[in-house]
Design a protein around this motif. Structure first.
Motif, PDB file in Angstrom:
ATOM      1  N   GLY A  91       9.842  -2.079   4.093  1.00  0.00           N
ATOM      2  CA  GLY A  91      10.666  -2.655   4.866  1.00  0.00           C
ATOM      3  C   GLY A  91      10.172  -3.629   5.729  1.00  0.00           C
ATOM      4  O   GLY A  91      10.745  -4.637   6.210  1.00  0.00           O
ATOM      5  N   VAL A  92       8.771  -3.797   5.672  1.00  0.00           N
ATOM      6  CA  VAL A  92       8.182  -4.904   6.390  1.00  0.00           C
ATOM      7  C   VAL A  92       8.294  -6.301   5.671  1.00  0.00           C
ATOM      8  O   VAL A  92       8.368  -7.433   6.328  1.00  0.00           O
ATOM      9  CB  VAL A  92       6.681  -4.773   6.544  1.00  0.00           C
ATOM     10  N   CYS A  93       8.315  -6.286   4.521  1.00  0.00           N
ATOM     11  CA  CYS A  93       8.388  -7.551   3.445  1.00  0.00           C
ATOM     12  C   CYS A  93       9.659  -7.487   2.784  1.00  0.00           C
ATOM     13  O   CYS A  93       9.987  -8.172   1.623  1.00  0.00           O
ATOM     14  CB  CYS A  93       7.423  -7.505   2.649  1.00  0.00           C
ATOM     15  N   LEU A  94      10.742  -6.790   3.193  1.00  0.00           N
ATOM     16  CA  LEU A  94      12.190  -6.700   2.516  1.00  0.00           C
ATOM     17  C   LEU A  94      12.695  -7.992   2.300  1.00  0.00           C
ATOM     18  O   LEU A  94      13.383  -7.989   1.218  1.00  0.00           O
ATOM     19  CB  LEU A  94      12.821  -5.812   3.497  1.00  0.00           C
ATOM     20  N   ASP A  95      12.719  -8.802   3.050  1.00  0.00           N
ATOM     21  CA  ASP A  95      13.574 -10.333   2.927  1.00  0.00           C
ATOM     22  C   ASP A  95      12.736 -10.825   1.508  1.00  0.00           C
ATOM     23  O   ASP A  95      13.509 -11.393   0.864  1.00  0.00           O
ATOM     24  CB  ASP A  95      13.246 -11.142   3.843  1.00  0.00           C
ATOM     25  N   MET A  96      11.627 -10.879   1.149  1.00  0.00           N
ATOM     26  CA  MET A  96      10.991 -11.466   0.261  1.00  0.00           C
ATOM     27  C   MET A  96      11.297 -10.576  -1.037  1.00  0.00           C
ATOM     28  O   MET A  96      11.570 -11.279  -2.289  1.00  0.00           O
ATOM     29  CB  MET A  96       9.536 -11.310   0.220  1.00  0.00           C
ATOM     30  N   LEU A  97      11.752  -9.461  -1.029  1.00  0.00           N
ATOM     31  CA  LEU A  97      12.324  -8.643  -2.338  1.00  0.00           C
ATOM     32  C   LEU A  97      13.886  -8.901  -2.414  1.00  0.00           C
ATOM     33  O   LEU A  97      14.361  -9.280  -3.357  1.00  0.00           O
ATOM     34  CB  LEU A  97      12.053  -7.272  -2.148  1.00  0.00           C
ATOM     35  N   LEU A  98      14.564  -8.806  -0.973  1.00  0.00           N
ATOM     36  CA  LEU A  98      16.206  -8.893  -1.147  1.00  0.00           C
ATOM     37  C   LEU A  98      16.518 -10.334  -1.205  1.00  0.00           C
ATOM     38  O   LEU A  98      17.642 -10.451  -2.151  1.00  0.00           O
ATOM     39  CB  LEU A  98      16.277  -8.034   0.194  1.00  0.00           C
ATOM     40  N   ASN A  99      15.945 -11.015  -0.465  1.00  0.00           N
ATOM     41  CA  ASN A  99      16.602 -12.509  -0.558  1.00  0.00           C
ATOM     42  C   ASN A  99      15.835 -13.404  -1.413  1.00  0.00           C
ATOM     43  O   ASN A  99      16.467 -14.660  -1.467  1.00  0.00           O
ATOM     44  CB  ASN A  99      16.708 -13.052   0.854  1.00  0.00           C
ATOM     45  N   GLN A 100      14.678 -13.051  -1.961  1.00  0.00           N
ATOM     46  CA  GLN A 100      13.750 -14.152  -2.575  1.00  0.00           C
ATOM     47  C   GLN A 100      13.622 -13.535  -4.153  1.00  0.00           C
ATOM     48  O   GLN A 100      14.274 -14.309  -4.771  1.00  0.00           O
ATOM     49  CB  GLN A 100      12.386 -14.393  -1.784  1.00  0.00           C
ATOM     50  N   ALA A 101      12.791 -12.553  -4.119  1.00  0.00           N
ATOM     51  CA  ALA A 101      12.355 -12.243  -5.786  1.00  0.00           C
ATOM     52  C   ALA A 101      13.560 -11.760  -6.440  1.00  0.00           C
ATOM     53  O   ALA A 101      13.932 -12.285  -7.613  1.00  0.00           O
ATOM     54  CB  ALA A 101      11.488 -11.161  -5.414  1.00  0.00           C
ATOM     55  N   ALA A 102      14.590 -11.287  -5.486  1.00  0.00           N
ATOM     56  CA  ALA A 102      15.996 -10.638  -6.644  1.00  0.00           C
ATOM     57  C   ALA A 102      16.916 -11.926  -6.529  1.00  0.00           C
ATOM     58  O   ALA A 102      17.670 -11.689  -7.636  1.00  0.00           O
ATOM     59  CB  ALA A 102      16.453  -9.508  -5.741  1.00  0.00           C
ATOM     60  N   LYS A 103      16.917 -12.824  -5.871  1.00  0.00           N
ATOM     61  CA  LYS A 103      18.050 -13.713  -5.726  1.00  0.00           C
ATOM     62  C   LYS A 103      17.577 -15.246  -6.278  1.00  0.00           C
ATOM     63  O   LYS A 103      18.601 -15.809  -6.925  1.00  0.00           O
ATOM     64  CB  LYS A 103      18.612 -14.016  -4.421  1.00  0.00           C
ATOM     65  N   LEU A 104      16.456 -15.286  -6.329  1.00  0.00           N
ATOM     66  CA  LEU A 104      16.092 -16.672  -6.708  1.00  0.00           C
ATOM     67  C   LEU A 104      16.555 -17.368  -8.211  1.00  0.00           C
ATOM     68  O   LEU A 104      16.846 -18.567  -8.150  1.00  0.00           O
ATOM     69  CB  LEU A 104      14.795 -17.140  -6.451  1.00  0.00           C
ATOM     70  N   MET A 110       0.828  -1.295  -0.080  1.00  0.00           N
ATOM     71  CA  MET A 110      -0.075   0.021  -0.102  1.00  0.00           C
ATOM     72  C   MET A 110       0.735   1.454  -0.103  1.00  0.00           C
ATOM     73  O   MET A 110       0.541   2.112  -0.819  1.00  0.00           O
ATOM     74  CB  MET A 110      -0.953  -0.169   1.237  1.00  0.00           C
ATOM     75  N   TYR A 111       1.942   1.262   0.738  1.00  0.00           N
ATOM     76  CA  TYR A 111       2.667   2.572   0.818  1.00  0.00           C
ATOM     77  C   TYR A 111       4.287   2.028   0.622  1.00  0.00           C
ATOM     78  O   TYR A 111       4.739   0.710   1.244  1.00  0.00           O
ATOM     79  CB  TYR A 111       2.627   3.361   2.307  1.00  0.00           C
ATOM     80  N   MET A 112       4.977   2.741  -0.137  1.00  0.00           N
ATOM     81  CA  MET A 112       6.359   2.328  -0.424  1.00  0.00           C
ATOM     82  C   MET A 112       7.140   2.293   1.112  1.00  0.00           C
ATOM     83  O   MET A 112       8.248   1.255   1.275  1.00  0.00           O
ATOM     84  CB  MET A 112       7.117   3.572  -1.046  1.00  0.00           C
ATOM     85  N   ASP A 113       6.888   2.800   2.218  1.00  0.00           N
ATOM     86  CA  ASP A 113       7.216   2.908   3.357  1.00  0.00           C
ATOM     87  C   ASP A 113       6.930   1.604   4.188  1.00  0.00           C
ATOM     88  O   ASP A 113       8.049   1.041   4.892  1.00  0.00           O
ATOM     89  CB  ASP A 113       6.720   3.807   4.358  1.00  0.00           C
ATOM     90  N   PHE A 114       6.051   0.770   3.507  1.00  0.00           N
ATOM     91  CA  PHE A 114       5.867  -0.746   4.091  1.00  0.00           C
ATOM     92  C   PHE A 114       6.781  -1.715   3.285  1.00  0.00           C
ATOM     93  O   PHE A 114       6.665  -2.885   3.813  1.00  0.00           O
ATOM     94  CB  PHE A 114       4.451  -1.140   3.858  1.00  0.00           C
TER      95      PHE A 114
END
Length: 665
Positions: A428-441, A422-426
């Motif tokens: 941070g709540v799901c950063l692992d799923m972007l940082l370690n999953q979506a970007a790296k898999l 909903m907000y870009m600020d959020f």
């Protein structure tokens, strides 16, 4: 190597002698593989970290026993047994552990990250609990396709303390997803005994989520297979998720080399008396399987593992020229479209029309997020889409990790999810799923995992939204290799870039500015696509290059118009895509004007403007006739008070003042 159990009803669960022998074969394969991996690690032939599942073979084989080729699993850092039980071959796995190019994932994943979606193996995972939201995504794909497939999500008792456990189980419950959440309770969370980590048993947790619970003796493969087979049958009939607890014990430490000061040898020795291989041998004896047949299996597996080790040792390492392979998928080349000439429409219309177009033309596209369905999004952008596309526009709980994790799993399973934070600020709540999953898999699986997903979000300071709802965090996202970050500045680009992002084979974070939802511009044709990774010169000039993106482009154009009256010719470049950065367009403009000013809404320090400055000083140094200068918010949280926020934000006037100064140098 057999990869699928013979089909039979579990109403009266019974196993033929040949089925019991096949169970033993699979368990023996895991045991010997793990024993050799341990020895090879000690001999430094396997690098990195290794977490073995010796003692847990029955839970892996039993849980995978009723699975079909179309069914999926997600695994953990202790995942060798799970992927072997699902059908991965020992030869490519051993090569992967040794970091060889011919390994399962071309030596990019190693022990903790083995995956093969073609076999329904959606990844072992080095992040505790991360496989659970991904499993929800794979199950969402299965539910949308209606094929009756199920997913087994393996996790350890330690993962129960993770927020991702809660989010994934709750989402699966709300959506009635076909997931078996299978906890291998080995009684230790790394070095800590389970009783020091949790106060509520898993049975109580399952009741709290409103889902079923089953217990199985995790050292008895027949007991696990019986339990999971019954659960899988229920899921195939359309019932919701079930939490299965398989109580077992790991013989080795948390990792190879673990000094194991947290438990004594007598405890381990006592656990070994219920060796899963001894238990299944009893079943074999009771079924009349001769000892010679069991010995033949032992010899067969020994030969198989020896051959896998010998082969892996002889294989070459990845070649130096492959260093950059598999980071992103090749994206289709798109031409720059003609300027739109249609009737006036708004950015909010562009978002909705782009989503509607892709939902209409591609059945693999679905939308999910908080209130995107019945509520039509907090800004009304998706209003009516849930009714137009039943089941494909899905409301989620307020669970950002589950939302993005669902996108990751669904993308790996062949869908094209578009999810909203909903907000870009959020982020941070799901950063692992972007940082370690979506970007790296994709990289960690050596290109086996597809990742065509879009995370839509929005930002925008200037309306007193305060420090937790005003942040422009594109630099944080652009610093993650594997992510594409898009920030459009006008309605037509919003439409064309969003459509291109949904069609792209890579994970894209699509960032809209909420203050621009009412911004108007000419509407492009329905087939309008804007190439990702390409900046655009939106105003020609000869004196100063002014680079910006998102809403700040409009302030930059306004500043350029103001300066034109003073005789200063400003060339305005709209980045459009932040990562990958279109260096060529920026450098070409700098070569033309010899001066560079960068304007952005994000705070000045360590931002995209700093990267552009470095680019100019490095590759464009000989074109510079003046200092590279940034116009940006100072490095502090966004103020709430309107008077302070106005001082904090860049504007047309502050941009013009800076360009005026640089032009005079």
């Amino acid at each position: 190597m057999t990869t699928e159990a013979p089909r039979r009803t579990t109403t009266e669960f019974a196993l033929r002698p040949d089925e019991l022998l096949e169970m033993y074969r699979r368990m023996r394969r895991i045991r010997r593989f793990e024993e050799r991996a341990s020895a090879l690690y000690k001999a430094t032939e396997i690098p990195g970290f290794v977490h073995l599942s010796i003692g847990q073979e029955a839970s892996a084989v039993g849980a995978c026993w009723p699975l079909r080729p179309g069914d999926g699993i997600t695994s953990t850092h202790r995942g060798h047994g799970h992927v072997l039980a699902k059908g991965l071959d020992t030869a490519s796995m051993m090569a992967e552990l040794m970091g060889k190019e011919a390994g399962t994932n071309h030596g990019r994943g190693g022990s903790m990250h083995i995956a093969d979606p073609n076999l329904g193996i959606y990844g072992a995972n080095g992040i505790v609990g991360a496989g659970l939201p991904i499993a929800a995504g794979v199950a969402t794909a299965a539910r949308l396709r209606g094929a009756g497939d199920v997913v087994v999500a393996f996790f350890g008792d330690g993962a129960v303390a993770q927020g991702m456990f809660h989010e994934a189980v709750n989402l699966a419950a709300v959506w009635d997803l076909p997931v078996v959440f299978l906890c291998e309770n080995n009684h230790y969370s790394e070095f800590s005994p389970a009783e020091k980590q949790h106060r509520a048993p898993l049975s109580a947790r399952a009741a709290g989520y409103g889902i079923g619970y089953e217990y199985a003796d995790g050292n008895d493969v027949v007991a696990v297979a019986r339990t999971v087979s019954a659960v899988v049958e229920r899921l195939r009939r359309g019932e919701g998720p079930v939490l299965v607890e398989a109580e077992t014990y790991r013989w080795h430490g948390h990792y190879e080399g673990d000094p194991e000061r947290y438990r004594d040898e007598s405890e381990v020795a006592a656990a070994k008396k219920r060796d899963p291989l001894i238990v299944v041998r009893r079943h074999l004896a009771e079924a009349g399987v001769p000892e010679t047949a069991v010995a033949a299996v032992d010899a067969e597996i020994d030969r198989e593992i020896d051959a896998a080790v010998d082969r892996a040792r002889a294989l070459p390492d990845p070649a130096p020229e492959t260093l950059h392979d598999h980071v992103t998928a090749p994206r289709p080349a798109l031409p720059e479209p003609a300027a739109p000439t249609g009737e006036v429409f708004r950015t909010m219309d562009a978002v909705r029309l782009a989503l509607e177009h892709e939902l209409t033309t591609d059945p693999d596209v679905f939308l999910a997020g908080i209130d995107v369905g019945d509520g039509g999004n907090v800004f009304g952008l998706t209003r009516g889409l849930a009714q137009a596309f039943p089941g494909r526009v899905r409301d989620t709980p307020i669970s950002e990790s589950a939302i993005v994790g669902t996108a990751v799993g669904a993308a790996m399973a062949g869908m094209k999810p578009v999810v909203e934070i909903m907000y870009m600020d959020f982020i941070g709540v799901c950063l692992d799923m972007l940082l370690n999953q979506a970007a790296k898999l994709r990289f960690m699986t050596g290109g086996r995992a597809s990742m065509p997903l879009v995370v839509r979000t929005q930002f925008g300071a200037g309306r007193s939204s305060g420090s937790q709802h005003s942040q422009s965090l594109e630099a944080l996202l652009a610093h993650i290799p594997g992510l594409t970050v898009v920030m459009p500045s006008n309605p037509a680009d919003t439409y064309g870039l969003l459509r291109a992002a949904i069609q792209d084979p890579n994970p894209v974070v699509f960032v809209e500015n909420r203050l621009q939802y009412g911004f108007k511009g000419p509407r492009p044709p329905a087939d309008h696509l804007v190439p990702l990774g390409k900046a655009k010169v939106v105003r020609e000039g000869i004196d100063v290059t002014l680079v910006s993106w998102s809403r700040m482009v409009q302030d930059s154009l306004a500043a350029a118009e103001l300066l034109a009256a003073e005789g200063i010719s400003v060339e305005v470049v709209d980045l459009r895509t932040i990562a990958p950065l279109d260096r060529e367009t920026v450098l070409a403009s700098l070569a033309k004007t010899n001066r560079l000013v960068i304007a952005h809404e994000a705070v000045r320090d360590f931002g995209v403007g700093a990267e552009l400055s470095a680019l100019a000083v490095d590759e464009g140094f000989w074109h510079l006739d003046a200092p590279v200068t940034r116009v940006a918010a100072p490095a502090m949280p966004a103020p709430y008070a309107p008077a302070l926020e106005k001082l904090w934000l860049p504007s047309r006037d502050t941009i013009a003042e800076t360009v005026r100064r640089i032009a005079a140098v």
